[in-house]
Write a protein that holds these residues in place. Structure first.
Motif, short mmCIF file in Angstrom:
data_model
loop_
_atom_site.label_atom_id
_atom_site.label_comp_id
_atom_site.label_asym_id
_atom_site.label_seq_id
_atom_site.Cartn_x
_atom_site.Cartn_y
_atom_site.Cartn_z
N GLU A 104 0.87 -1.19 0.00
CA GLU A 104 0.00 0.00 0.00
C GLU A 104 0.90 1.23 0.00
OE1 GLU A 104 -1.83 1.19 3.59
OE2 GLU A 104 -0.48 0.08 4.87
N GLU B 28 -1.92 -12.31 -2.06
CA GLU B 28 -3.33 -12.42 -1.68
C GLU B 28 -3.96 -13.63 -2.32
OE1 GLU B 28 -7.00 -10.02 -0.66
OE2 GLU B 28 -5.48 -8.74 -1.55
N ARG C 127 -12.90 -1.48 8.60
CA ARG C 127 -11.73 -1.56 7.73
C ARG C 127 -10.59 -2.32 8.42
NH1 ARG C 127 -11.61 -0.48 3.45
NH2 ARG C 127 -9.51 0.31 3.25
P1 HAM Z 1 -7.08 -0.98 1.27
O1 HAM Z 1 -8.52 -1.04 1.63
O2 HAM Z 1 -6.22 -2.07 1.74
O3 HAM Z 1 -6.58 0.43 1.77
O4 HAM Z 1 -6.97 -0.89 -0.30
C1 HAM Z 1 -7.59 0.14 -1.00
C2 HAM Z 1 -8.13 -0.36 -2.31
O5 HAM Z 1 -7.07 -0.95 -3.08
C3 HAM Z 1 -9.16 -1.49 -2.23
O6 HAM Z 1 -10.44 -1.00 -1.94
C4 HAM Z 1 -9.06 -2.06 -3.63
O7 HAM Z 1 -9.67 -1.20 -4.57
C5 HAM Z 1 -7.57 -2.00 -3.88
N1 HAM Z 1 -6.92 -3.27 -3.52
C6 HAM Z 1 -6.38 -3.61 -2.34
N2 HAM Z 1 -5.86 -4.86 -2.40
C7 HAM Z 1 -6.05 -5.29 -3.67
C8 HAM Z 1 -5.73 -6.49 -4.40
N3 HAM Z 1 -5.09 -7.48 -3.83
N4 HAM Z 1 -6.08 -6.57 -5.70
C9 HAM Z 1 -6.73 -5.56 -6.31
N5 HAM Z 1 -7.06 -4.41 -5.69
C10 HAM Z 1 -6.73 -4.27 -4.39
C11 HAM Z 1 -5.31 0.86 1.64
O8 HAM Z 1 -4.46 0.33 0.98
C12 HAM Z 1 -5.07 2.18 2.33
N6 HAM Z 1 -3.63 2.44 2.32
C13 HAM Z 1 -5.86 3.27 1.65
C14 HAM Z 1 -5.64 4.61 2.27
C15 HAM Z 1 -5.00 5.68 1.71
N7 HAM Z 1 -6.05 4.97 3.46
C16 HAM Z 1 -5.67 6.22 3.68
N8 HAM Z 1 -5.02 6.65 2.61
#
Ligand code: HAM
Length: 482
Positions: A141, A173, A329
Motif C-alpha cells: 500500500e 493475496e 476496515r
Molecule cells: P485498502 O482497503 O487495503 O486500503 O486498499 C484500497 C483499495 O485498493 C481497495 O479498496 C481495492 O480497490 C484496492 N486493492 C487492495 N488490495 C487489492 C488487491 N489485492 N487486488 C486488487 N485491488 C486491491 C489501503 O491500501 C489504504 N492504504 C488506503 C488509504 C490511503 N487509506 C488512507 N489513505
C-alpha cells in the motif's frame, strides 16, 4: 510452412508453456503443481512452479512459460489504453480537487510495514533481503510511504497537504474477482486537516470519479462509519485502550469469517463476553439516529458522522453514502471516520476504501499530524465497468499515415514524417506493404489522413493526401501540409 506455431495456437493455450520449436528435438519444459501445504490454500492460490529450464547447449533453445507470474498482469496495447484512460480520470479528478501528484519507490524498507495488530496485509508481504542484507518489501500500500515523506519533508512544507499518487502495490493475496497479487492504487490524502471537511472532500473525489466513469448511485454506494464508534463501545465496557487496534482488525473480519469465530478471537484478545456482545450489537446498526440512541449525542463519533452527512447534502452526494456501523476496515492505523465503496449487487469486494489516520506518524517516531485518505484500486473498478457495460471502446489514435509508393522515396517520406511530427501530428510511417494493406491498417488504427509520397508529385514538391473520413483526395505542397 512456418516453423512457429500460429498466433491463435499460442492464445488458446495460455496456461501451457509456449513451445517455440525450431526443431522437433527441443525438449518441452513441464509444469508441476506443488502440493498445498497450508490448510487455507486452495486451487486458487496454488502456485504453479516451473521446473528449471534445461541448460542452453549448442543450438538448443530453452522454452519459457509466456505467462507472467501468477496474479500479475501484462498490459498489451489495448489493455494499456484502458489503464491510461482510467489513470487519466484519476488524474483529472485529483486536479479538480487541487491535489498535487507525488510518487514513491515500489521497493520500501520492511520496517515501514511491520505492525503488530495482526492485519492481513502484513501477512501478505512480498518481503526479502536484498543483496546488501537489508530487509525490503514490494509495498502492499502507499500510505506508509506517504507518511514517511511527510516526516522527511518536515517543516519545509506548509500544511495542509493535498497529495495524490498512482502506483503499483503488491500483496500475496488469495485471488478472487478483482483481487490480484499486484494492482495499481490511486491514493488521495489530505494531511494537516483535523476537521471532517477532509473526509467530505475525499468522498466528493470518489463520487466525481464514479460520475466520470458513468457509474451511478444505483450501481455503487459508499458505506461510512467511524472507528470512534468502536472506541466508545470499548470505553463503555472499560476495555483497555491498547486493545483498540487489535479489536478493530478482528471486528473487520465479520462477514469474512463466522460471527462465532470473531467472538472467539475477541475473547482470546482479552475482551469480555459481555463487551463482545455489545460490540457485535452496535456494529449491526445501520442508522445514525439509532447510533445516537445507543452512544448519546455528545460523543465525537456521532458528531463527526452528523457533520459529514450534513456536508454531503451541501456537496450534493447524499444519495451515494449511507451510515453502516459494520464498516471498520482492516488496516490498524485508522482512528476516525472510515468509508468504503461497494457495488450494490454485492458481487465484488470493496471498490475503494479509506479513512482518518491521525496517529500513524507517531508510530514512525514523529509528532502526529491529522491525516486522512483513500486507496482506489484499478482492478475492482474495471470488473464493475465490465459488469455494467461501461468499458469504453478505445481505438488506437494515429493522425496520419505516410506511405512512400516507391522504395526510392524512403528519403522523401522521412522528410514528410519529420515535418509533420515537428508540427505536432502523430504519424505512422509504413513501408514495404501493398496499398490495400495500408488502407486496412489506416482503418484499424483510426488514422484520419493518408499521405502518399509518389514520384511525380514529389518532383513537383507535392504529396497526395487522402482524408479518410471525408474520402476527399488532393495534392498539397510539402511545406503547406500541417
Ligand atoms: P485498502 O482497503 O487495503 O486500503 O486498499 C484500497 C483499495 O485498493 C481497495 O479498496 C481495492 O480497490 C484496492 N486493492 C487492495 N488490495 C487489492 C488487491 N489485492 N487486488 C486488487 N485491488 C486491491 C489501503 O491500501 C489504504 N492504504 C488506503 C488509504 C490511503 N487509506 C488512507 N489513505
Amino acid at each position: 510452412m512456418s516453423a512457429f506455431p500460429p498466433l491463435h495456437h499460442l492464445l488458446l493455450r495460455p496456461r501451457l508453456p509456449l513451445s517455440l520449436r525450431p526443431s522437433a528435438a527441443v525438449p518441452i519444459r513441464r509444469l508441476r503443481l506443488l502440493p498445498l501445504s497450508s490448510s487455507t490454500a486452495t486451487q486458487d492460490n496454488a502456485d504453479e512452479v516451473a521446473e528449471p529450464p534445461p541448460p542452453v547447449t549448442g543450438t538448443k533453445m530453452s522454452v519459457i512459460d509466456v505467462n507472467p507470474p501468477r496474479g500479475t498482469r501484462d498490459f498489451p496495447p489495448e489493455d494499456m489504453r484502458l489503464r491510461n484512460w482510467l489513470f487519466q480520470n484519476f488524474r483529472e479528478v485529483s486536479r479538480l480537487l487541487s491535489f498535487e501528484e507525488v510518487d514513491f519507490p515500489v521497493l520500501e524498507s520492511e520496517a515501514l510495514f511491520i505492525r503488530k495488530a495482526g492485519e492481513e496485509i502484513t501477512q501478505q508481504l512480498y518481503n526479502f533481503e536484498d543483496k546488501g542484507g537489508r530487509r525490503v518489501v514490494l509495498r502492499p500500500e502507499i500510505t506508509p510511504s506517504l507518511a514517511r515523506l511527510v516526516i522527511k519533508q518536515g517543516k519545509s512544507v506548509s500544511f495542509p497537504l493535498r497529495w495524490f499518487a498512482i502506483g503499483q502495490c503488491w500483496r500475496y493475496e488469495r485471488m478472487t474477482r478483482g483481487r490480484r497479487r499486484e494492482h495499481y492504487q490511486w491514493n488521495m490524502d489530505i494531511i494537516g486537516v483535523s476537521k471532517v471537511r477532509a473526509e467530505a472532500e475525499l468522498i466528493h473525489a470518489i463520487v466525481l470519479l464514479f460520475e466520470r466513469l458513468g457509474v451511478t448511485s444505483l450501481d455503487v454506494g459508499i458505506r461510512v462509519s467511524s472507528r470512534k464508534v468502536l472506541q466508545a463501545v470499548l470505553q463503555m465496557y472499560s476495555i483497555p485502550e491498547h486493545l483498540f487496534m487489535e479489536v478493530c482488525v478482528i471486528v473487520d473480519k465479520l462477514g469474512k469469517i463466522t460471527r462465532e469465530e470473531v467472538e472467539k478471537e475477541l475473547m482470546i484478545a482479552g475482551v469480555s463476553l459481555e463487551a463482545v456482545k455489545g460490540i457485535v450489537e452496535v456494529l449491526s446498526l445501520k442508522s445514525l439516529s439509532k447510533l445516537e440512541e445507543v452512544l448519546g449525542s455528545d460523543g465525537e463519533a456521532v458528531a463527526d458522522l452528523k457533520r459529514l452527512f450534513s456536508l454531503a447534502e451541501h456537496y450534493g452526494y447524499s444519495k451515494w453514502i449511507n451510515f453502516d456501523a459494520s464498516v471498520v476496515r482492516g488496516l490498524a492505523y485508522y482512528t476516525g471516520i472510515v468509508f468504503e465503496a461497494f457495488d450494490r449487487e454485492g458481487k465484488l469486494r470493496a471498490i475503494c476504501g479509506g479513512g482518518r489516520y491521525d496517529r500513524l506518524l507517531s508510530t514512525f517516531g514523529s509528532d502526529d499530524i491529522p491525516a486522512c485518505g483513500f486507496g482506489f484500486g484499478d482492478a475492482v473498478i474495471m470488473e464493475l465497468l465490465k459488469e455494467k457495460g461501461l468499458v469504453p471502446d478505445l481505438a488506437r489514435q494515429v493522425e496520419d499515415i505516410v506511405f512512400p509508393l516507391d522504395v526510392e522515396l524512403e528519403g522523401p517520406a522521412s522528410k514528410v514524417v519529420s515535418s509533420l511530427r515537428r508540427k505536432g501530428r502523430s504519424v505512422d510511417l509504413i513501408e514495404d506493404k501493398r496499398l490495400k494493406w495500408v488502407f486496412k491498417h489506416a482503418e484499424r488504427i483510426n488514422a484520419s489522413r493518408l499521405v502518399l509520397v509518389g514520384n511525380s508529385e514529389w518532383q513537383r514538391g507535392m504529396v497526395r493526401v487522402k482524408n479518410l473520413s471525408t474520402r476527399e483526395e488532393y495534392e498539397i505542397k510539402i511545406d503547406e501540409l500541417c
